[in-house]
Design a protein around this motif. Structure first.
Motif, mmCIF file in Angstrom:
data_model
loop_
_atom_site.group_PDB
_atom_site.id
_atom_site.type_symbol
_atom_site.label_atom_id
_atom_site.label_comp_id
_atom_site.label_asym_id
_atom_site.label_seq_id
_atom_site.Cartn_x
_atom_site.Cartn_y
_atom_site.Cartn_z
ATOM 1 N N ASP A 50 -2.379 3.934 3.415
ATOM 2 C CA ASP A 50 -3.156 2.690 3.499
ATOM 3 C C ASP A 50 -2.235 1.479 3.620
ATOM 4 O O ASP A 50 -2.499 0.558 4.399
ATOM 5 N N LEU A 51 -1.155 1.468 2.856
ATOM 6 C CA LEU A 51 -0.213 0.351 2.912
ATOM 7 C C LEU A 51 0.523 0.314 4.247
ATOM 8 O O LEU A 51 0.860 -0.760 4.746
ATOM 9 N N THR A 52 0.748 1.474 4.851
ATOM 10 C CA THR A 52 1.400 1.532 6.161
ATOM 11 C C THR A 52 0.532 0.879 7.229
ATOM 12 O O THR A 52 1.042 0.232 8.134
ATOM 13 N N GLU A 53 -0.783 1.044 7.110
ATOM 14 C CA GLU A 53 -1.688 0.401 8.070
ATOM 15 C C GLU A 53 -1.577 -1.117 8.025
ATOM 16 O O GLU A 53 -1.719 -1.789 9.033
ATOM 17 N N ILE A 54 -1.326 -1.660 6.839
ATOM 18 C CA ILE A 54 -1.264 -3.110 6.681
ATOM 19 C C ILE A 54 0.121 -3.658 7.018
ATOM 20 O O ILE A 54 0.258 -4.601 7.792
ATOM 21 N N PHE A 55 1.162 -3.061 6.440
ATOM 22 C CA PHE A 55 2.510 -3.615 6.521
ATOM 23 C C PHE A 55 3.420 -2.893 7.509
ATOM 24 O O PHE A 55 4.520 -3.352 7.772
ATOM 25 N N GLY A 56 3.008 -1.749 8.008
ATOM 26 C CA GLY A 56 3.881 -0.930 8.835
ATOM 27 C C GLY A 56 4.708 -0.015 7.943
ATOM 28 O O GLY A 56 4.573 -0.029 6.715
ATOM 29 N N ASP A 57 5.564 0.777 8.538
ATOM 30 C CA ASP A 57 6.365 1.747 7.785
ATOM 31 C C ASP A 57 7.618 1.065 7.238
ATOM 32 O O ASP A 57 8.711 1.201 7.779
ATOM 33 N N ILE A 58 7.447 0.318 6.150
ATOM 34 C CA ILE A 58 8.550 -0.433 5.556
ATOM 35 C C ILE A 58 9.088 0.294 4.335
ATOM 36 O O ILE A 58 8.485 1.258 3.858
ATOM 37 N N ASP A 59 10.204 -0.176 3.821
ATOM 38 C CA ASP A 59 10.775 0.343 2.585
ATOM 39 C C ASP A 59 9.750 0.137 1.473
ATOM 40 O O ASP A 59 9.197 -0.949 1.308
ATOM 41 N N ALA A 60 9.464 1.182 0.717
ATOM 42 C CA ALA A 60 8.418 1.137 -0.306
ATOM 43 C C ALA A 60 8.672 0.058 -1.352
ATOM 44 O O ALA A 60 7.729 -0.537 -1.880
ATOM 45 N N ASP A 61 9.920 -0.233 -1.653
ATOM 46 C CA ASP A 61 10.239 -1.249 -2.653
ATOM 47 C C ASP A 61 9.900 -2.669 -2.188
ATOM 48 O O ASP A 61 9.781 -3.582 -3.001
ATOM 49 N N LEU A 62 9.726 -2.875 -0.874
ATOM 50 C CA LEU A 62 9.428 -4.199 -0.332
ATOM 51 C C LEU A 62 7.944 -4.535 -0.362
ATOM 52 O O LEU A 62 7.562 -5.686 -0.122
ATOM 53 N N VAL A 63 7.106 -3.562 -0.654
ATOM 54 C CA VAL A 63 5.652 -3.775 -0.629
ATOM 55 C C VAL A 63 5.228 -4.838 -1.635
ATOM 56 O O VAL A 63 4.385 -5.683 -1.338
ATOM 57 N N GLY A 64 5.804 -4.824 -2.834
ATOM 58 C CA GLY A 64 5.410 -5.771 -3.872
ATOM 59 C C GLY A 64 5.569 -7.219 -3.452
ATOM 60 O O GLY A 64 4.720 -8.054 -3.767
ATOM 61 N N GLY A 65 6.616 -7.530 -2.725
ATOM 62 C CA GLY A 65 6.847 -8.896 -2.281
ATOM 63 C C GLY A 65 5.890 -9.364 -1.204
ATOM 64 O O GLY A 65 5.786 -10.550 -0.923
ATOM 65 N N LYS A 66 5.164 -8.435 -0.601
ATOM 66 C CA LYS A 66 4.219 -8.780 0.451
ATOM 67 C C LYS A 66 2.782 -8.863 -0.049
ATOM 68 O O LYS A 66 1.879 -9.136 0.709
#
Length: 113
Positions: A50-66
């Motif tokens: 689900d998070l990949t759909e929103i942010f793309g395939d990013i480093d998992a640790d970067l999700v919180g800042g977004k």
């Protein structure tokens, strides 16, 4: 103590590949992403897909800042990590699922002189 007995760094059960742990890696092995607000201590669990759909395939640790906290509205204190919950923990965890993505069109005016 010699460097031979130095402890290995704790990766939280994650396998590191080229220094990154992307959301697709977490999805492949069935991990969940825990996003936590350090200000108001709210925890939310998400599926990496689900998070990949929103942010793309990013480093998992970067999700919180977004992301921003639903309770306090701030994003300065958000932290994300991937975890492998046990089967017993998985039964108690409420996972937030992506229902839809809405694009908002906002009009901004400027005054000319």
């Amino acid at each position: 103590m010699s460097s031979y007995f130095r402890a290995m760094p704790d990766t939280g059960g994650r396998r590191k590949r080229a220094g990154e742990w992307k959301l697709s890696n977490a999805h492949e092995i069935g991990q969940l992403v825990l996003v936590r607000c350090g200000l108001c201590n709210v925890k939310r669990w998400y599926l990496p897909s689900d998070l990949t759909e929103i942010f793309g395939d990013i480093d998992a640790d970067l999700v919180g800042g977004k992301m921003s906290c639903d309770r306090c509205g701030k994003n300065d204190f958000m932290h994300a990590e991937t975890q492998n919950p046990t089967a017993a923990d998985r039964q108690r965890i409420q996972v937030r699922r992506l229902a839809e993505i809405r694009m908002v069109r906002r009009v901004i005016w400027s005054d000319e002189q």
